[in-house]
Design an enzyme around this catalytic site. Sequence first.
Site, PDB file in Angstrom:
ATOM      1  N   LYS A 100      15.246   0.123  49.767  1.00 47.70           N
ATOM      2  CA  LYS A 100      14.551  -0.340  50.969  1.00 47.70           C
ATOM      3  C   LYS A 100      14.036   0.844  51.779  1.00 47.70           C
ATOM      4  O   LYS A 100      12.885   0.854  52.224  1.00 47.70           O
ATOM      5  CB  LYS A 100      15.501  -1.172  51.841  1.00 47.70           C
ATOM      6  CG  LYS A 100      14.938  -1.527  53.202  1.00 47.70           C
ATOM      7  CD  LYS A 100      15.942  -2.257  54.059  1.00 47.70           C
ATOM      8  CE  LYS A 100      16.796  -1.374  54.919  1.00 47.70           C
ATOM      9  NZ  LYS A 100      16.103  -0.724  56.049  1.00 47.70           N
ATOM     10  N   ASN A 101      14.903   1.837  51.956  1.00 44.67           N
ATOM     11  CA  ASN A 101      14.543   2.945  52.838  1.00 44.67           C
ATOM     12  C   ASN A 101      13.504   3.884  52.238  1.00 44.67           C
ATOM     13  O   ASN A 101      13.037   4.797  52.908  1.00 44.67           O
ATOM     14  CB  ASN A 101      15.789   3.729  53.245  1.00 44.67           C
ATOM     15  CG  ASN A 101      16.619   2.950  54.248  1.00 44.67           C
ATOM     16  OD1 ASN A 101      16.200   1.895  54.723  1.00 44.67           O
ATOM     17  ND2 ASN A 101      17.802   3.456  54.561  1.00 44.67           N
ATOM     18  N   ARG A 121      12.167  -1.606  62.638  1.00 46.44           N
ATOM     19  CA  ARG A 121      11.975  -0.267  63.191  1.00 46.44           C
ATOM     20  C   ARG A 121      11.198   0.646  62.235  1.00 46.44           C
ATOM     21  O   ARG A 121      10.428   1.502  62.657  1.00 46.44           O
ATOM     22  CB  ARG A 121      13.346   0.338  63.491  1.00 46.44           C
ATOM     23  CG  ARG A 121      13.252   1.721  64.035  1.00 46.44           C
ATOM     24  CD  ARG A 121      14.605   2.376  64.202  1.00 46.44           C
ATOM     25  NE  ARG A 121      14.439   3.817  64.198  1.00 46.44           N
ATOM     26  CZ  ARG A 121      14.149   4.533  65.274  1.00 46.44           C
ATOM     27  NH1 ARG A 121      14.027   3.956  66.434  1.00 46.44           N
ATOM     28  NH2 ARG A 121      13.984   5.831  65.182  1.00 46.44           N
ATOM     29  N   ASP A 148      17.237  -2.594  63.730  1.00 48.27           N
ATOM     30  CA  ASP A 148      18.688  -2.770  63.665  1.00 48.27           C
ATOM     31  C   ASP A 148      19.348  -2.566  65.013  1.00 48.27           C
ATOM     32  O   ASP A 148      18.996  -1.683  65.773  1.00 48.27           O
ATOM     33  CB  ASP A 148      19.285  -1.748  62.697  1.00 48.27           C
ATOM     34  CG  ASP A 148      19.233  -2.245  61.278  1.00 48.27           C
ATOM     35  OD1 ASP A 148      18.815  -3.381  61.089  1.00 48.27           O
ATOM     36  OD2 ASP A 148      19.607  -1.479  60.399  1.00 48.27           O
ATOM     37  N   ASP A 152      25.027   4.313  56.271  1.00 47.38           N
ATOM     38  CA  ASP A 152      24.722   2.957  55.817  1.00 47.38           C
ATOM     39  C   ASP A 152      25.805   2.371  54.904  1.00 47.38           C
ATOM     40  O   ASP A 152      25.726   1.205  54.532  1.00 47.38           O
ATOM     41  CB  ASP A 152      23.366   2.931  55.083  1.00 47.38           C
ATOM     42  CG  ASP A 152      22.197   3.044  56.047  1.00 47.38           C
ATOM     43  OD1 ASP A 152      22.421   2.992  57.271  1.00 47.38           O
ATOM     44  OD2 ASP A 152      21.052   3.181  55.570  1.00 47.38           O
TER      45      ASP A 152
HETATM   46  C1  UD1 Z   1      17.030   5.980  58.409  1.00 48.92           C
HETATM   47  C2  UD1 Z   1      17.388   4.743  57.620  1.00 48.92           C
HETATM   48  C3  UD1 Z   1      18.731   4.187  58.066  1.00 48.92           C
HETATM   49  C4  UD1 Z   1      19.785   5.274  57.968  1.00 48.92           C
HETATM   50  C5  UD1 Z   1      19.341   6.527  58.716  1.00 48.92           C
HETATM   51  C6  UD1 Z   1      20.304   7.692  58.566  1.00 48.92           C
HETATM   52  C7  UD1 Z   1      15.230   3.745  57.131  1.00 48.92           C
HETATM   53  C8  UD1 Z   1      14.326   2.598  57.336  1.00 48.92           C
HETATM   54  N1  UD1 Z   1      16.367   3.730  57.843  1.00 48.92           N
HETATM   55  O1  UD1 Z   1      16.915   5.592  59.783  1.00 48.92           O
HETATM   56  O2  UD1 Z   1      19.080   3.085  57.229  1.00 48.92           O
HETATM   57  O3  UD1 Z   1      20.992   4.798  58.527  1.00 48.92           O
HETATM   58  O4  UD1 Z   1      18.054   6.952  58.241  1.00 48.92           O
HETATM   59  O5  UD1 Z   1      20.512   7.971  57.232  1.00 48.92           O
HETATM   60  O6  UD1 Z   1      14.979   4.634  56.354  1.00 48.92           O
HETATM   61  N2  UD1 Z   1      17.085  10.473  66.424  1.00 48.92           N
HETATM   62  C9  UD1 Z   1      16.659  10.955  67.631  1.00 48.92           C
HETATM   63  N3  UD1 Z   1      15.331  11.223  67.813  1.00 48.92           N
HETATM   64  C10 UD1 Z   1      14.409  11.040  66.847  1.00 48.92           C
HETATM   65  C11 UD1 Z   1      14.844  10.519  65.599  1.00 48.92           C
HETATM   66  C12 UD1 Z   1      16.198  10.257  65.424  1.00 48.92           C
HETATM   67  O7  UD1 Z   1      17.461  11.138  68.538  1.00 48.92           O
HETATM   68  O8  UD1 Z   1      13.228  11.295  67.079  1.00 48.92           O
HETATM   69  C13 UD1 Z   1      18.505  10.175  66.223  1.00 48.92           C
HETATM   70  C14 UD1 Z   1      18.759   8.685  66.091  1.00 48.92           C
HETATM   71  O9  UD1 Z   1      18.921   8.076  67.351  1.00 48.92           O
HETATM   72  C15 UD1 Z   1      20.040   8.668  65.285  1.00 48.92           C
HETATM   73  C16 UD1 Z   1      19.918   9.888  64.392  1.00 48.92           C
HETATM   74  O10 UD1 Z   1      18.930  10.717  64.988  1.00 48.92           O
HETATM   75  O11 UD1 Z   1      21.156   8.826  66.109  1.00 48.92           O
HETATM   76  C17 UD1 Z   1      19.534   9.578  62.972  1.00 48.92           C
HETATM   77  O12 UD1 Z   1      18.268   8.946  62.932  1.00 48.92           O
HETATM   78  P1  UD1 Z   1      17.282   9.059  61.686  1.00 48.92           P
HETATM   79  O13 UD1 Z   1      17.853  10.012  60.674  1.00 48.92           O
HETATM   80  O14 UD1 Z   1      15.927   9.314  62.191  1.00 48.92           O
HETATM   81  O15 UD1 Z   1      17.384   7.611  61.069  1.00 48.92           O
HETATM   82  P2  UD1 Z   1      16.220   6.563  60.840  1.00 48.92           P
HETATM   83  O16 UD1 Z   1      15.051   7.227  60.195  1.00 48.92           O
HETATM   84  O17 UD1 Z   1      16.014   5.771  62.074  1.00 48.92           O
END
Ligand code: UD1
Length: 428
Positions: free
Chosen positions: A31-32, A103, A127, A315
Amino acid sequence: MTVRSYHSSVEALTVIGGSRLSGSVQVTGAKNSVLKLMAASLLAEGTTTITNVPDIVDVEIMSELLRRLDCDVQQEPQSGTVTITVPERPHYRADYDLVRKMRASICVLGPLLSRCGEADVALPGGDNIGSRGLDLHIDGLQRMGAHVVNEHGYLIATAQRLQGANIWLDFPSVGATETLIMAAVRAQGVTVIDNAAREPEIVDICLMLVAMGAHIEGIGTSTISIEGVESLHPVEHRVVPDRIVAGTWAVAAAITGGDITVEGINPEHLRIALDKLHTAGAEVTAADGAFRVTMEGRPKAVDIVTLPYPGFPTDLQPQYIALNSIADGAALVTENLFEARFRFVRELARLGADVRTDGHHALIRGKAALSGAPVEATDIRAGAGLVLAGLVAEGRTEIYGVSHIDRGYAGLTEQLCALGAEVERISV
Ligand code: UD1
């Protein structure tokens, strides 16, 4: 095509606990990864074909989003193929009604800005697992010369042509790394992303972009260097297998004292998670493209610390909390990525689990038995954790919020039944 209902689900999964699961399961694409690959198709005019696509609701939402951007999207769930035909000038606005459902819609930001010079993307929902900022996406795009404002709930990014830049991420964010790679492949000059995320899904996107004609070095490392090119061409690409779904099946074997062979997966992508099951007492054997987990008796408690890849994946954290809830001993689980992910333990407590949380730590004291009860899934992985707990809880567990599970697990009920579980999907 209509998008399957996401909110106000009246369906539930009922699980009668106590079956030992055995047999084989085939895992499809992640999915991701697939959602980002679909977004990456926007970078090239013409028809991109993606195979090994999972039949999940999020793929339908992304297909609908791309149609709104004037792409033609054909889904063939039977063969696991999606074809996306991108026009010369895609539309550049991603509306709130779709973005709020998922998201991951934010991943069209980079490609649209690169292709159209403007991207108007509604601020996402998704989520229910934490605040999930976008500052790293925005900072990186600004370093590449984009003008980004937040107006009326939309991120509006503009740039005549993005410029290569040196970007240091404060945190190896998966989403920000993807946004910046997809923005950089057609930028003018070289972009270097330091402290980049290294997840297998990021490698997958890079491999597709390279096949499309992008120049990327350092793939799979924390320093990615991208030399922009004038244009990219469409390709056919097979999605990397879903390591989180595979890991969920691995826990299903361990928690039920079962024997499951998981096929269509790269076991290397799950090294830490499978090692934890070995520590818990399972026998784990890995082969080329498959692994087998066999468990005799009660698992031992295992401590978990979630971290960016190659650390233990957040995850899979709820699934391992479920495992620890019936384990022999006490385990400490530390969640370093999503602060709200422990919300699900309140539901697990309804099944009799003994879990205490304090900030980003959870202490789980294993119980000899759980007892079935109605519970609510609050996100995809919480749903998976509750299903696993239901498999061992005495009597009947009803899991509501099935629509969350549908976002990430294709054909879960059928696969569980084929492995010997007593599971049914009911309308209530
Ligand atoms: C993706 C995955 C999700 C997984 C996560 C971490 C998808 C669709 N989702 O989510 O299933 O759990 O990676 O492996 O691929 N953050 C910030 N600022 C930003 C971006 C992120 O503060 O600009 C923080 C987030 O709040 C969070 C952390 O960084 O606490 C991790 O986020 P990120 O690695 O970006 O996860 P996602 O891409 O949202």
